[in-house]
Design an enzyme around this catalytic site. Structure first.
Site, PDB file in Angstrom:
ATOM      1  N   GLU A 250       0.856  -1.197   0.000  1.00 27.40           N
ATOM      2  CA  GLU A 250       0.000   0.000   0.000  1.00 27.40           C
ATOM      3  C   GLU A 250       0.886   1.238   0.000  1.00 27.40           C
ATOM      4  O   GLU A 250       2.021   1.189   0.481  1.00 27.40           O
ATOM      5  CB  GLU A 250      -0.885   0.031   1.262  1.00 27.40           C
ATOM      6  CG  GLU A 250      -2.051  -0.918   1.186  1.00 27.40           C
ATOM      7  CD  GLU A 250      -2.857  -1.014   2.480  1.00 27.40           C
ATOM      8  OE1 GLU A 250      -3.827  -1.758   2.490  1.00 27.40           O
ATOM      9  OE2 GLU A 250      -2.485  -0.347   3.470  1.00 27.40           O
ATOM     10  N   LYS A 252       2.500   4.350   1.427  1.00 29.35           N
ATOM     11  CA  LYS A 252       2.706   4.869   2.780  1.00 29.35           C
ATOM     12  C   LYS A 252       2.472   6.375   2.680  1.00 29.35           C
ATOM     13  O   LYS A 252       3.305   7.115   2.137  1.00 29.35           O
ATOM     14  CB  LYS A 252       4.110   4.566   3.294  1.00 29.35           C
ATOM     15  CG  LYS A 252       4.328   5.084   4.724  1.00 29.35           C
ATOM     16  CD  LYS A 252       5.705   4.759   5.230  1.00 29.35           C
ATOM     17  CE  LYS A 252       5.908   4.976   6.708  1.00 29.35           C
ATOM     18  NZ  LYS A 252       5.319   6.128   7.317  1.00 29.35           N
ATOM     19  N   ARG A 257      -1.753   9.756  11.607  1.00 28.91           N
ATOM     20  CA  ARG A 257      -2.656   8.644  11.851  1.00 28.91           C
ATOM     21  C   ARG A 257      -3.965   9.140  12.432  1.00 28.91           C
ATOM     22  O   ARG A 257      -3.969   9.981  13.341  1.00 28.91           O
ATOM     23  CB  ARG A 257      -1.972   7.712  12.859  1.00 28.91           C
ATOM     24  CG  ARG A 257      -2.571   6.349  12.994  1.00 28.91           C
ATOM     25  CD  ARG A 257      -1.775   5.400  12.182  1.00 28.91           C
ATOM     26  NE  ARG A 257      -2.226   4.043  12.299  1.00 28.91           N
ATOM     27  CZ  ARG A 257      -1.423   3.008  12.561  1.00 28.91           C
ATOM     28  NH1 ARG A 257      -0.140   3.217  12.796  1.00 28.91           N
ATOM     29  NH2 ARG A 257      -1.896   1.786  12.576  1.00 28.91           N
ATOM     30  N   ARG A 273      -2.713   9.043  16.999  1.00 31.85           N
ATOM     31  CA  ARG A 273      -1.880   7.962  17.522  1.00 31.85           C
ATOM     32  C   ARG A 273      -1.537   8.181  18.988  1.00 31.85           C
ATOM     33  O   ARG A 273      -1.254   7.246  19.719  1.00 31.85           O
ATOM     34  CB  ARG A 273      -0.621   7.921  16.646  1.00 31.85           C
ATOM     35  CG  ARG A 273       0.321   6.868  17.022  1.00 31.85           C
ATOM     36  CD  ARG A 273       1.416   6.832  15.990  1.00 31.85           C
ATOM     37  NE  ARG A 273       2.654   6.507  16.645  1.00 31.85           N
ATOM     38  CZ  ARG A 273       3.796   6.399  16.036  1.00 31.85           C
ATOM     39  NH1 ARG A 273       3.874   6.618  14.739  1.00 31.85           N
ATOM     40  NH2 ARG A 273       4.872   6.090  16.693  1.00 31.85           N
ATOM     41  N   GLU A 303      -4.812   7.164   7.478  1.00 29.36           N
ATOM     42  CA  GLU A 303      -3.828   8.242   7.488  1.00 29.36           C
ATOM     43  C   GLU A 303      -4.473   9.469   6.838  1.00 29.36           C
ATOM     44  O   GLU A 303      -5.029   9.368   5.731  1.00 29.36           O
ATOM     45  CB  GLU A 303      -2.581   7.792   6.701  1.00 29.36           C
ATOM     46  CG  GLU A 303      -1.428   8.753   6.735  1.00 29.36           C
ATOM     47  CD  GLU A 303      -0.492   8.577   7.955  1.00 29.36           C
ATOM     48  OE1 GLU A 303      -0.829   7.820   8.887  1.00 29.36           O
ATOM     49  OE2 GLU A 303       0.560   9.230   7.945  1.00 29.36           O
ATOM     50  N   PHE A 344      -6.932   2.364   5.757  1.00 33.24           N
ATOM     51  CA  PHE A 344      -6.174   1.158   5.405  1.00 33.24           C
ATOM     52  C   PHE A 344      -6.496  -0.063   6.254  1.00 33.24           C
ATOM     53  O   PHE A 344      -5.969  -1.145   6.008  1.00 33.24           O
ATOM     54  CB  PHE A 344      -4.661   1.420   5.376  1.00 33.24           C
ATOM     55  CG  PHE A 344      -4.100   2.031   6.631  1.00 33.24           C
ATOM     56  CD1 PHE A 344      -3.895   1.259   7.752  1.00 33.24           C
ATOM     57  CD2 PHE A 344      -3.765   3.373   6.657  1.00 33.24           C
ATOM     58  CE1 PHE A 344      -3.369   1.816   8.904  1.00 33.24           C
ATOM     59  CE2 PHE A 344      -3.241   3.951   7.809  1.00 33.24           C
ATOM     60  CZ  PHE A 344      -3.044   3.168   8.938  1.00 33.24           C
ATOM     61  N   ARG A 420       4.631  -3.153  17.704  1.00 32.51           N
ATOM     62  CA  ARG A 420       5.418  -2.881  16.489  1.00 32.51           C
ATOM     63  C   ARG A 420       5.686  -4.248  15.885  1.00 32.51           C
ATOM     64  O   ARG A 420       6.360  -5.071  16.494  1.00 32.51           O
ATOM     65  CB  ARG A 420       6.709  -2.160  16.833  1.00 32.51           C
ATOM     66  CG  ARG A 420       7.335  -1.459  15.659  1.00 32.51           C
ATOM     67  CD  ARG A 420       8.477  -0.582  16.077  1.00 32.51           C
ATOM     68  NE  ARG A 420       8.087   0.758  16.501  1.00 32.51           N
ATOM     69  CZ  ARG A 420       7.779   1.743  15.672  1.00 32.51           C
ATOM     70  NH1 ARG A 420       7.802   1.563  14.363  1.00 32.51           N
ATOM     71  NH2 ARG A 420       7.438   2.920  16.141  1.00 32.51           N
ATOM     72  N   LYS A 426       7.568  -0.948   6.649  1.00 35.35           N
ATOM     73  CA  LYS A 426       7.546   0.312   5.899  1.00 35.35           C
ATOM     74  C   LYS A 426       8.811   0.410   5.070  1.00 35.35           C
ATOM     75  O   LYS A 426       9.898   0.055   5.540  1.00 35.35           O
ATOM     76  CB  LYS A 426       7.399   1.495   6.836  1.00 35.35           C
ATOM     77  CG  LYS A 426       8.427   1.527   7.933  1.00 35.35           C
ATOM     78  CD  LYS A 426       8.182   2.667   8.909  1.00 35.35           C
ATOM     79  CE  LYS A 426       9.134   2.565  10.065  1.00 35.35           C
ATOM     80  NZ  LYS A 426       8.953   3.520  11.104  1.00 35.35           N
TER      81      LYS A 426
HETATM   82  P1  ATP Z   1       7.689   7.038  10.109  1.00 35.89           P
HETATM   83  O1  ATP Z   1       8.321   8.006  11.059  1.00 35.89           O
HETATM   84  O2  ATP Z   1       8.629   6.284   9.273  1.00 35.89           O
HETATM   85  O3  ATP Z   1       6.527   7.638   9.373  1.00 35.89           O
HETATM   86  P2  ATP Z   1       6.176   6.160  12.138  1.00 35.89           P
HETATM   87  O4  ATP Z   1       7.041   6.230  13.331  1.00 35.89           O
HETATM   88  O5  ATP Z   1       5.248   7.270  11.847  1.00 35.89           O
HETATM   89  O6  ATP Z   1       7.088   5.894  10.924  1.00 35.89           O
HETATM   90  P3  ATP Z   1       5.486   3.496  11.823  1.00 35.89           P
HETATM   91  O7  ATP Z   1       4.502   2.620  12.462  1.00 35.89           O
HETATM   92  O8  ATP Z   1       6.894   3.176  12.005  1.00 35.89           O
HETATM   93  O9  ATP Z   1       5.215   4.943  12.315  1.00 35.89           O
HETATM   94  O10 ATP Z   1       5.132   3.597  10.276  1.00 35.89           O
HETATM   95  C1  ATP Z   1       3.831   3.421   9.913  1.00 35.89           C
HETATM   96  C2  ATP Z   1       3.063   4.730   9.873  1.00 35.89           C
HETATM   97  O11 ATP Z   1       2.808   5.048   8.543  1.00 35.89           O
HETATM   98  C3  ATP Z   1       1.717   4.543  10.517  1.00 35.89           C
HETATM   99  O12 ATP Z   1       1.780   4.935  11.865  1.00 35.89           O
HETATM  100  C4  ATP Z   1       0.791   5.416   9.717  1.00 35.89           C
HETATM  101  O13 ATP Z   1       0.667   6.667  10.383  1.00 35.89           O
HETATM  102  C5  ATP Z   1       1.517   5.635   8.416  1.00 35.89           C
HETATM  103  N1  ATP Z   1       0.856   5.043   7.232  1.00 35.89           N
HETATM  104  C6  ATP Z   1       0.712   5.687   6.049  1.00 35.89           C
HETATM  105  N2  ATP Z   1       0.122   4.907   5.145  1.00 35.89           N
HETATM  106  C7  ATP Z   1      -0.151   3.717   5.742  1.00 35.89           C
HETATM  107  C8  ATP Z   1      -0.745   2.493   5.308  1.00 35.89           C
HETATM  108  N3  ATP Z   1      -1.193   2.342   4.064  1.00 35.89           N
HETATM  109  N4  ATP Z   1      -0.820   1.478   6.210  1.00 35.89           N
HETATM  110  C9  ATP Z   1      -0.353   1.626   7.469  1.00 35.89           C
HETATM  111  N5  ATP Z   1       0.229   2.764   7.941  1.00 35.89           N
HETATM  112  C10 ATP Z   1       0.337   3.798   7.079  1.00 35.89           C
END
Ligand code: ATP
Length: 568
Positions: A250, A252, A257, A273, A303, A344, A420, A426
């Site tokens: 998907e 990103k 969130r 979040r 998101e 998502f 996690r 990702k």
């Molecule tokens: P990063 O700082 O790399 O964005 P993060 O710390 O925000 O990562 P992670 O859980 O590590 O959080 O990465 C997933 C994040 O990406 C999710 O918290 C969500 O907010 C975002 N996201 C964007 N698109 C999607 C998707 N299609 N599915 C899941 N999460 C997604």
């Protein structure tokens, strides 16, 4: 329960830094609590009076605490402040001034935890005219009946610095030890119940009744849950290796969130979040949900991404971040900074919890419910494939569309709130970026005189539940329109000072920022054991709590992986 009993436990916890010992102290404290009807004392152990999902704050400044101390001890404000300057901990100051007074006075009624909870719970409700006076008298009432030690913990609770070093993992383990047989399954059951409810008093109550009751805890729309988080993938090949073939890819999205809830009565609640309720800030999203999601009740994970009104191009997170905190003129921002919801996942649907269903099934349900409307609400762009070539094309397309990269998901996995996980990865172009928390600052000179110019950055050492320093940054990309400038940051940090020494200050870990750095080295200079080279602050992360910042084990893993790549 007598408040003094709780304070004895606070003291024990404060004195013993080892997590094992803390668990032992807490489980001993929990045992008699099993019989008490009210389990809210657990909130006091967390330095709160409400469960974690409840964002109400006491709204008490250190200045107001000083006034209350003056009122209840008779010691002058000036003297209290002088004392505070010397020892830097307002709790300890309270212990001394109230304690000294108590040596000469006989006091009749003893403080109970109920009374403390009662008075503290009234504080967030007080607003408007006369609120400060009422707050002052609620605090003074407690301090007047308190012993020195009790005053110390009342003040520390009020200013959000309990300093007993109890992380949620310790509370979880103590609940297991006091109520259930100590094993991995029971620990997971307690964690699971917490992730679904974010309420340790409720979890404790269920655990007291046994594992069967605990396992009955389900999600309920309207009640925030902890989001599932992803691990990093190095490449598409790595992603396939770890989640299997075919995988679900998907976009990103580069936004923030949003967990969207609609309960059986049709009430809509939106959480970030950090579990903050932001429903009022997003009337546009509420409207899209009502119009375009066809279901009686649900919890949907998504998101929110900003886009430019004119060019319709997606904008990076920082452009829409202002919308999260905005309390006034909301409609103005709705127009100025429109967002699109990209859904998502679905965790709950028409009265039924879906988190144990495979992701493939959940995503199908989600796709049936949402009527896609571009620039309003839609399901995430998705590709299910076993082909590296196709996945690579999809990745490039996501980047071209101004998104961060891809998520790579295992099709059979369940949704694990708060975890996690290795089944959702990702993938982003390599970047040297970290989210860190500011724990110190230093005044600038010349052009920067009057504001802080150097910031101490820390990551979370989750094993010891401490923030540990990893670098200092004087580089800041000023974006005043987004609240990011030396002056603005100084304004935000000043109320969080815990200690001043010369030009330097220690800061309560609250403000999370994104850092861009050149590289990372092993270093004895900082407690983390690492040092960032040329770190620059690039954005504020109001959507993150301090606990959400980068962890020491993530940094260590990232460092080791990078080192391996260099050497092989
Ligand atoms: P990063 O700082 O790399 O964005 P993060 O710390 O925000 O990562 P992670 O859980 O590590 O959080 O990465 C997933 C994040 O990406 C999710 O918290 C969500 O907010 C975002 N996201 C964007 N698109 C999607 C998707 N299609 N599915 C899941 N999460 C997604």
């Amino acid at each position: 329960m007598q408040y003094s009993k709780l304070c004895e436990t606070y003291e024990d916890l404060e004195k013993n830094p080892s997590r094992l010992k803390k668990t032992e102290i807490l489980s001993k404290f929990f045992k008699p609590l099993k019989k008490e009807k009210d389990k809210q004392i657990i909130y006091l152990l967390q330095g709160k009076v409400y469960p974690d999902y409840d964002e109400r704050e006491f709204g008490i400044s250190e200045q107001l605490c000083i006034k209350a101390l003056e009122k209840s001890s008779g010691v002058s404000k000036k003297e209290i402040i002088n004392h505070w300057r010397k020892i830097g901990d307002l709790g300890k100051v309270a212990e001394q001034v109230i304690g000294n007074k108590k040596q000469n006075t006989l006091f009749s009624h003893k403080l109970t935890t109920d009374k403390v909870l009662d008075n503290l719970k009234k504080l967030p409700e007080l607003q408007g005219k006369g609120a400060v006076d009422k707050k002052l008298s609620l605090i003074s009432e407690l301090l007047t009946s308190a012993t020195g030690t009790e005053a110390k913990y009342i003040i520390r609770t009020l200013i959000g610095q309990l300093r007993i070093g109890v992380a949620s993992g310790t509370i979880r383990d103590s609940i297991v030890e006091s109520c259930l047989e100590k094993n991995k399954e029971n620990t997971e059951a307690v964690q699971d119940a917490y992730n679904k409810t974010t309420d340790f008093a409720l979890v404790f109550e269920k655990a007291c009744k046994g594992i069967k009751e605990l396992k009955k805890v389900t999600l309920s729309p309207g009640h925030p849950i902890k989001a599932m988080l992803a691990l990093k993938a190095d490449s598409i090949e790595d992603g396939f290796k770890r989640v299997g073939k075919p995988a679900i890819f998907e976009y990103k999205y580069d936004g923030f969130r949003m967990i969207i809830n609609k309960d059986e009565k049709g009430k809509i609640n939106i959480f970030t979040r950090r579990l903050d309720n932001v429903t009022n800030q997003f009337p546009d999203v509420v409207e899209y949900i009502q119009k375009y999601i066809n279901a009686k009740s649900f919890i949907i994970d998504s998101e929110a991404v900003g886009y430019d009104k004119k060019t319709k191009k997606y904008t990076p997170f920082q452009a829409v971040s202002q919308r999260i905190k905005r309390k006034h003129n909301i409609q103005e921002l709705v127009k100025k900074l429109p967002i699109e919801i990209n859904a998502f996942d679905i965790l709950y649907y028409n009265g039924k919890e879906l988190i144990s269903e495979p992701f493939e099934k959940r995503t199908k349900i989600l796709r049936k419910l949402i009527q896609n409307h571009k620039y309003k609400i839609r399901t995430a762009h998705q590709l299910i494939t076993s082909s590296e070539k196709k996945a690579d094309k999809f990745y490039k397309q996501a980047l071209k569309n101004n998104q961060e990269g891809l998520m790579i998901k295992n099709k059979d996995s369940k949704y694990q709130p708060g975890a996690r996980v290795g089944h959702m990865l990702k993938l982003k172009p390599a970047e040297n970026e970290l989210d860190l928390v500011i724990t110190g600052a230093e005044y600038g000179k010349g052009k920067r005189a009057g504001s802080y110019a150097t910031f101490t950055l820390s990551c979370l050492d989750e094993k010891n539940n401490k923030f540990v320093e990893i670098g200092k940054s004087s580089g800041l990309k000023e974006k005043p329109e987004l609240g990011l400038s030396f002056t603005e940051l100084t304004k935000k940090l000043k109320p969080l000072i815990t200690k001043e020494h010369g030009r330097k200050v220690n800061i309560q870990p609250k403000i999370v920022v994104t850092i861009l750095y050149q590289n990372i080295q092993r270093s004895p200079t900082y407690k983390s054991g690492f040092a960032l080279r040329f770190p620059r602050i690039t954005q504020l992360r109001p959507d993150r709590k301090a606990d959400d910042c980068a962890t020491l084990s993530e940094i260590t893993k990232g460092y080791n992986r990078h080192e391996l790549k260099i050497h092989y």
